[in-house]
Design a protein around this motif. Structure first.
Motif, PDB file in Angstrom:
ATOM      1  N   SER A 291       0.810  -1.213   0.000  1.00 20.68           N
ATOM      2  CA  SER A 291       0.000   0.000   0.000  1.00 20.68           C
ATOM      3  C   SER A 291       0.844   1.265   0.000  1.00 20.68           C
ATOM      4  O   SER A 291       0.333   2.348  -0.278  1.00 20.68           O
ATOM      5  CB  SER A 291      -0.916   0.006   1.235  1.00 20.68           C
ATOM      6  OG  SER A 291      -0.152  -0.055   2.420  1.00 20.68           O
TER       7      SER A 291
ATOM      8  N   LYS B  23      -7.343   3.624  -2.690  1.00 20.95           N
ATOM      9  CA  LYS B  23      -8.348   2.731  -3.263  1.00 20.95           C
ATOM     10  C   LYS B  23      -8.069   2.300  -4.691  1.00 20.95           C
ATOM     11  O   LYS B  23      -8.824   1.498  -5.239  1.00 20.95           O
ATOM     12  CB  LYS B  23      -9.727   3.401  -3.229  1.00 20.95           C
ATOM     13  CG  LYS B  23     -10.240   3.700  -1.834  1.00 20.95           C
ATOM     14  CD  LYS B  23     -11.622   4.343  -1.901  1.00 20.95           C
ATOM     15  CE  LYS B  23     -12.147   4.637  -0.497  1.00 20.95           C
ATOM     16  NZ  LYS B  23     -13.496   5.265  -0.537  1.00 20.95           N
TER      17      LYS B  23
ATOM     18  N   GLN C 269      -7.036   0.918 -11.887  1.00 22.94           N
ATOM     19  CA  GLN C 269      -7.825  -0.210 -11.407  1.00 22.94           C
ATOM     20  C   GLN C 269      -8.049  -0.040  -9.908  1.00 22.94           C
ATOM     21  O   GLN C 269      -7.123   0.276  -9.167  1.00 22.94           O
ATOM     22  CB  GLN C 269      -7.107  -1.531 -11.694  1.00 22.94           C
ATOM     23  CG  GLN C 269      -7.865  -2.758 -11.230  1.00 22.94           C
ATOM     24  CD  GLN C 269      -9.173  -2.948 -11.974  1.00 22.94           C
ATOM     25  OE1 GLN C 269      -9.227  -2.780 -13.187  1.00 22.94           O
ATOM     26  NE2 GLN C 269     -10.218  -3.297 -11.258  1.00 22.94           N
ATOM     27  N   ASP C 270      -9.286  -0.250  -9.483  1.00 23.09           N
ATOM     28  CA  ASP C 270      -9.616  -0.159  -8.059  1.00 23.09           C
ATOM     29  C   ASP C 270      -9.272  -1.463  -7.343  1.00 23.09           C
ATOM     30  O   ASP C 270      -9.213  -2.536  -7.955  1.00 23.09           O
ATOM     31  CB  ASP C 270     -11.105   0.143  -7.876  1.00 23.09           C
ATOM     32  CG  ASP C 270     -11.498   1.493  -8.456  1.00 23.09           C
ATOM     33  OD1 ASP C 270     -10.606   2.351  -8.602  1.00 23.09           O
ATOM     34  OD2 ASP C 270     -12.688   1.677  -8.783  1.00 23.09           O
ATOM     35  N   TYR C 271      -9.055  -1.368  -6.023  1.00 23.23           N
ATOM     36  CA  TYR C 271      -8.857  -2.547  -5.189  1.00 23.23           C
ATOM     37  C   TYR C 271      -9.518  -2.286  -3.841  1.00 23.23           C
ATOM     38  O   TYR C 271      -9.763  -1.139  -3.460  1.00 23.23           O
ATOM     39  CB  TYR C 271      -7.364  -2.878  -5.021  1.00 23.23           C
ATOM     40  CG  TYR C 271      -6.589  -1.879  -4.197  1.00 23.23           C
ATOM     41  CD1 TYR C 271      -6.403  -2.055  -2.824  1.00 23.23           C
ATOM     42  CD2 TYR C 271      -6.026  -0.747  -4.778  1.00 23.23           C
ATOM     43  CE1 TYR C 271      -5.694  -1.141  -2.073  1.00 23.23           C
ATOM     44  CE2 TYR C 271      -5.322   0.171  -4.035  1.00 23.23           C
ATOM     45  CZ  TYR C 271      -5.140  -0.034  -2.678  1.00 23.23           C
ATOM     46  OH  TYR C 271      -4.442   0.877  -1.934  1.00 23.23           O
TER      47      TYR C 271
ATOM     48  N   SER D  18      -8.609  -4.288  -0.793  1.00 22.23           N
ATOM     49  CA  SER D  18      -7.746  -4.658   0.323  1.00 22.23           C
ATOM     50  C   SER D  18      -6.309  -4.702  -0.178  1.00 22.23           C
ATOM     51  O   SER D  18      -6.069  -4.889  -1.384  1.00 22.23           O
ATOM     52  CB  SER D  18      -8.155  -6.016   0.916  1.00 22.23           C
ATOM     53  OG  SER D  18      -7.963  -7.045  -0.025  1.00 22.23           O
TER      54      SER D  18
ATOM     55  N   GLY E  28      -5.203  -7.374  -2.620  1.00 19.67           N
ATOM     56  CA  GLY E  28      -5.644  -7.317  -4.006  1.00 19.67           C
ATOM     57  C   GLY E  28      -4.842  -6.372  -4.873  1.00 19.67           C
ATOM     58  O   GLY E  28      -5.194  -6.174  -6.045  1.00 19.67           O
ATOM     59  N   ILE E  29      -3.771  -5.806  -4.340  1.00 24.42           N
ATOM     60  CA  ILE E  29      -2.972  -4.859  -5.134  1.00 24.42           C
ATOM     61  C   ILE E  29      -2.285  -5.548  -6.314  1.00 24.42           C
ATOM     62  O   ILE E  29      -2.273  -4.994  -7.426  1.00 24.42           O
ATOM     63  CB  ILE E  29      -1.956  -4.141  -4.219  1.00 24.42           C
ATOM     64  CG1 ILE E  29      -2.692  -3.206  -3.247  1.00 24.42           C
ATOM     65  CG2 ILE E  29      -0.941  -3.354  -5.031  1.00 24.42           C
ATOM     66  CD1 ILE E  29      -1.777  -2.457  -2.303  1.00 24.42           C
TER      67      ILE E  29
ATOM     68  N   THR F 122      -3.269  -8.042  -8.170  1.00 25.32           N
ATOM     69  CA  THR F 122      -4.288  -8.226  -9.201  1.00 25.32           C
ATOM     70  C   THR F 122      -4.695  -6.888  -9.807  1.00 25.32           C
ATOM     71  O   THR F 122      -4.936  -6.786 -11.025  1.00 25.32           O
ATOM     72  CB  THR F 122      -5.515  -8.933  -8.604  1.00 25.32           C
ATOM     73  OG1 THR F 122      -5.108 -10.168  -8.008  1.00 25.32           O
ATOM     74  CG2 THR F 122      -6.558  -9.210  -9.670  1.00 25.32           C
ATOM     75  N   ALA F 123      -4.760  -5.842  -8.977  1.00 19.83           N
ATOM     76  CA  ALA F 123      -5.105  -4.521  -9.502  1.00 19.83           C
ATOM     77  C   ALA F 123      -4.021  -3.986 -10.428  1.00 19.83           C
ATOM     78  O   ALA F 123      -4.326  -3.275 -11.396  1.00 19.83           O
ATOM     79  CB  ALA F 123      -5.343  -3.556  -8.339  1.00 19.83           C
TER      80      ALA F 123
END
Length: 320
Positions: A116, A205, A227-229, A231, A234-235, A237-238
């Motif tokens: 993050s 986000k 791309q939104d995420y 949690s 999930g970064i 994949t985003a």
């Protein structure tokens, strides 16, 4: 008969108010034999036996002073030790964080896997004298000449209606894998690619990054994907979704799937190939309206539901 006497005797009493303990100590000396002026043979033998047993003497013979602590002192010390171990210690107030400490914390977060705070994936900057093109900064080959006729036909070919998908909010789109198939058909696998032109920016986000589409050694287009995420897990994949979003935007300059940017085509497609239905979530039992293709089916966790009547009267048990 020999006489006995004490060399010294002493008593002392030590009181401590803070610890509520006291110590009693005394010093004494072993009785000593008053030797006669004339040493007899028996006395001489006794002295020799005493000298031979010196190694077997107790330490108390060498140091006659001893300290005795009472049972009350021991119990008081144990109680104080237990109280000290259970009483929380107040740590001194920490100074406010400085810029160096904030930067150090950010670097530690990156090394420990906290995505993050950023990915630290800046593109490699080549030397000015390098023969290789630095796609992170260069616009080499932009609009120098048109692509071949075969490549243009593959790029500008109308998309099939069966390839278009509809999102629940009514937005039509072409899956990103089909953009890649069109590019492979036009230029061939390996003759095109996406070059990052900046590092990945991770906000609270969303994830965003700028990419350049390069085909046949020429820069074609530059676009920023997002791309939104939901949690931090999930970064990754985003980040992949951000790359696909940038590819879709770059393909607009090549005319790929240009129909999906035409409002008239979108309205016609929605009217002929899409529908709006009421669905119910099977776990939360919440109802809502979604868009979907007419030839598509409702998937889990939703199921087909009846519309909620508007202006339904409240029950008699309602408070209002």
């Amino acid at each position: 008969m020999a006489s006995l006497f004490f060399q010294r005797v002493g008593w002392s009493l030590h009181l401590t108010r803070t610890s509520r303990t006291f110590t009693v100590s005394f010093t004494t000396a072993l009785p000593r034999r008053n030797r006669p002026s004339t040493i007899t043979s028996e006395a001489r033998n006794s002295l020799r036996s005493d000298r031979g047993s010196t190694s077997r003497r107790s330490p108390y013979h060498d140091n006659p002073q001893t300290n005795f602590r009472t049972t009350r002192l021991y119990q008081a010390q144990q109680t104080r030790a237990a109280t000290t171990s259970t009483t929380p210690t107040m740590s001194p107030q920490q100074p406010p964080p400085t810029s160096d400490r904030i930067q150090q914390s950010a670097e530690e977060a990156v090394h420990t896997g906290d995505l993050s705070s950023g990915l630290d994936d800046k593109p490699i900057v080549l030397d000015e004298t390098s023969r290789q093109v630095d796609w992170a900064r260069s616009f080499h080959g932009l609009s120098t000449e048109a692509f071949s006729q075969d490549a243009a036909e593959a790029l500008l070919a109308p998309i099939g209606l069966d390839d278009i998908e509809v999102k629940p909010d009514g937005i039509v789109y072409l899956p990103e894998i089909k953009y890649r198939r069109i590019l492979n058909k036009a230029f061939g696998p390996g003759a095109w690619g996406l070059a990052p032109r900046g590092e990945t920016i991770v906000t609270a986000k969303a994830v965003t990054r700028e990419y350049a589409l390069v085909a046949l050694g020429r820069l074609v287009s530059v676009a920023r994907g997002e791309q939104d995420y939901f949690s931090p897990e999930g970064i990754p994949t985003a980040v992949e979704g951000c790359k696909s979003n940038a590819l879709m935007r770059c393909c607009k300059d090549l005319g790929v799937a240009s129909e999906l940017w035409d409002p008239r085509f979108i309205r016609k497609f929605i009217a002929e190939h899409a529908k709006e239905v009421w669905v119910e979530h099977q776990q939360t039992q919440r109802k809502k309206k979604i868009w979907m293709r007419k030839d598509d089916q409702i998937r889990y966790p939703f199921k087909l539901s009846t519309p909620t009547p508007q202006g339904t009267a409240r029950s008699n048990n309602s408070k209002y």
